[in-house]
Write an enzyme that holds these catalytic residues in place. Structure first.
Site, PDB file in Angstrom:
ATOM      1  N   ARG A   1       0.817  -1.224   0.000  1.00  0.00           N
ATOM      2  CA  ARG A   1       0.000   0.000   0.000  1.00  0.00           C
ATOM      3  C   ARG A   1       0.849   1.272   0.000  1.00  0.00           C
ATOM      4  NH1 ARG A   1      -5.817  -0.691   2.732  1.00  0.00           N
ATOM      5  NH2 ARG A   1      -6.441  -2.329   1.310  1.00  0.00           N
TER       6      ARG A   1
ATOM      7  N   ASP B   1     -14.421  13.414   8.913  1.00  0.00           N
ATOM      8  CA  ASP B   1     -13.460  12.403   8.461  1.00  0.00           C
ATOM      9  C   ASP B   1     -12.072  12.999   8.626  1.00  0.00           C
ATOM     10  OD1 ASP B   1     -13.860   9.657   6.628  1.00  0.00           O
ATOM     11  OD2 ASP B   1     -11.877  10.573   6.433  1.00  0.00           O
TER      12      ASP B   1
HETATM   13  C1  LIG Z   1     -14.496   2.456   5.184  1.00  0.00           C
HETATM   14  S1  LIG Z   1     -14.773   4.196   5.403  1.00  0.00           S
HETATM   15  C2  LIG Z   1     -16.335   4.158   6.244  1.00  0.00           C
HETATM   16  C3  LIG Z   1     -17.336   5.113   5.623  1.00  0.00           C
HETATM   17  C4  LIG Z   1     -18.741   5.028   6.206  1.00  0.00           C
HETATM   18  N1  LIG Z   1     -18.731   5.267   7.633  1.00  0.00           N
HETATM   19  C5  LIG Z   1     -19.369   3.703   5.889  1.00  0.00           C
HETATM   20  O1  LIG Z   1     -19.467   2.836   6.751  1.00  0.00           O
HETATM   21  O2  LIG Z   1     -19.767   3.513   4.739  1.00  0.00           O
HETATM   22  C6  LIG Z   1     -13.597   4.550   6.714  1.00  0.00           C
HETATM   23  C7  LIG Z   1     -13.314   6.041   6.868  1.00  0.00           C
HETATM   24  O3  LIG Z   1     -12.673   6.234   8.124  1.00  0.00           O
HETATM   25  C8  LIG Z   1     -11.758   7.305   7.976  1.00  0.00           C
HETATM   26  N2  LIG Z   1     -10.773   7.239   9.076  1.00  0.00           N
HETATM   27  C9  LIG Z   1      -9.757   6.360   9.265  1.00  0.00           C
HETATM   28  N3  LIG Z   1      -9.069   6.653  10.383  1.00  0.00           N
HETATM   29  C10 LIG Z   1      -9.664   7.737  10.930  1.00  0.00           C
HETATM   30  C11 LIG Z   1      -9.415   8.522  12.103  1.00  0.00           C
HETATM   31  N4  LIG Z   1      -8.383   8.265  12.941  1.00  0.00           N
HETATM   32  N5  LIG Z   1     -10.247   9.576  12.355  1.00  0.00           N
HETATM   33  C12 LIG Z   1     -11.271   9.864  11.526  1.00  0.00           C
HETATM   34  N6  LIG Z   1     -11.556   9.162  10.398  1.00  0.00           N
HETATM   35  C13 LIG Z   1     -10.761   8.117  10.110  1.00  0.00           C
HETATM   36  C14 LIG Z   1     -11.162   7.088   6.597  1.00  0.00           C
HETATM   37  O4  LIG Z   1     -10.595   8.287   6.086  1.00  0.00           O
HETATM   38  C15 LIG Z   1     -12.382   6.586   5.804  1.00  0.00           C
HETATM   39  O5  LIG Z   1     -13.005   7.627   5.090  1.00  0.00           O
END
Ligand SMILES: C[S@@+](CC[C@H](N)C(=O)[O-])C[C@H]1O[C@@H](n2cnc3c(N)ncnc32)[C@H](O)[C@@H]1O
Length: 288
Positions: free
Chosen positions: A46, A150
């Site tokens: 990645r 986010d």
């Molecule tokens: C798989 S998506 C989930 C989107 C939505 N909640 C859903 O279930 O469809 C995960 C998201 O978590 C965010 N993310 C990861 N680590 C994070 C953190 N420490 N604080 C805030 N957001 C975070 C990523 O940028 C990503 O957009």
């Protein structure tokens, strides 16, 4: 986000166990991400494109670069590479059914409605909440706000735009599509959300493991498919902090492979699949 085969060239960049441990420590302390040693090949594949993009020869150089002042954007690239932004409209649709059938009837007498989409990615979760509320709440419920946060500023720019490929909107109920989605002029196969929806949503950048500069209380928090990246300790701290931000009776919706655990369990009752409801007073196992 898929792994391109070209990213997985073993040996292109030096990546020692010590480099991996340093990277895992940084990912955990700054972003709560849990990187078990078994993920080393995945991490390599990645991040290889980031090393190429920055013209670096080794992971040690990459760690040195991340350490420099002025590299906040690269640290966000790191999170982006190690997590996914996969999302969709009305994903895990039972949560929206619960929102409509269990929460909305209680909100109807309320002037102020507050929902948080934590880890909102490109915004489909927040727009799905907005459509559900606009459809189900009586017209007099004026002060209805959705906070959508986010960590990733690039994905938030997409969310604020509210434009999606038409084929991604097939999971939106037909009646909602007709009411709130319209073709983007001059862009075939793209649709955009109606300003009525966007007006309810505030998109903001927030790292969930840092301070939260707002008070709540929220009527519901959606944090789905985000905590899965965190180690257990970070998850448990997150559930605790969500509990503190919810009103009594408020709902916590989490992702299909996530489970509530730790001290916060005493604050909630189960209210459906990956759905929890905050008790009026903590359960007996919670120290007061
Ligand atoms: C798989 S998506 C989930 C989107 C939505 N909640 C859903 O279930 O469809 C995960 C998201 O978590 C965010 N993310 C990861 N680590 C994070 C953190 N420490 N604080 C805030 N957001 C975070 C990523 O940028 C990503 O957009």
């Amino acid at each position: 986000m898929t792994l391109a085969a070209a990213d997985a060239l073993p040996g292109e960049f030096a990546f020692t166990d010590a480099d991996f441990e340093a990277l895992a420590r940084l990912a955990r302390s700054e972003f709560g991400l849990s990187l078990a040693v078994s993920k080393k090949p995945l991490v390599y594949s990645r991040l290889a494109r980031r090393l190429r993009a920055r013209g670096l020869a080794s992971f040690r150089d990459y760690m040195a670069l991340l350490d420099r002042d002025g590299e906040a954007a690269e640290r966000l690239e790191l999170v982006s590479a190690l997590t996914t932004n996969v999302t969709s409209f009305f994903r895990e649709k039972h949560h929206f059914e619960t929102l409509r059938s269990a929460l909305v009837p209680e909100l109807s007498g309320q002037k102020r409605v507050r929902i948080w989409s934590a880890g909102c990615s490109s915004g489909q979760e927040a727009f799905s909440i907005a459509m559900t509320l606009l459809d189900a709440l009586p017209p007099g419920t004026r002060d209805t706000r959705i906070l959508a946060t986010d960590i990733d500023p690039a994905i938030l720019r997409k969310a604020r735009l509210g434009r999606y490929p038409a084929e991604d909107c097939e999971t939106v109920p037909a009646e909602f599509r007709a009411r709130w989605l319209r073709p983007v002029p001059g862009e075939a196969e793209m649709v955009e959300t109606n300003p009525e929806l966007s007006a309810m949503i505030s998109f903001a950048e927030l790292n969930l493991i840092c301070d939260w500069p707002f008070n709540g209380p929220f009527d519901a928090i959606f944090c789905r498919n985000v905590a899965i990246y965190f180690d257990q300790e970070t998850q448990q701290r997150l559930w605790d902090r969500f509990s503190a931000k919810l009103r009594a009776g408020g709902f916590l919706f989490i992702g299909h492979s996530e489970r509530l655990s730790g001290p916060a369990l005493a604050d909630f009752t189960t209210a459906g699949v990956t759905t929890y409801r905050k008790r009026a007073t903590p359960g007996p196992s919670r120290p007061t």
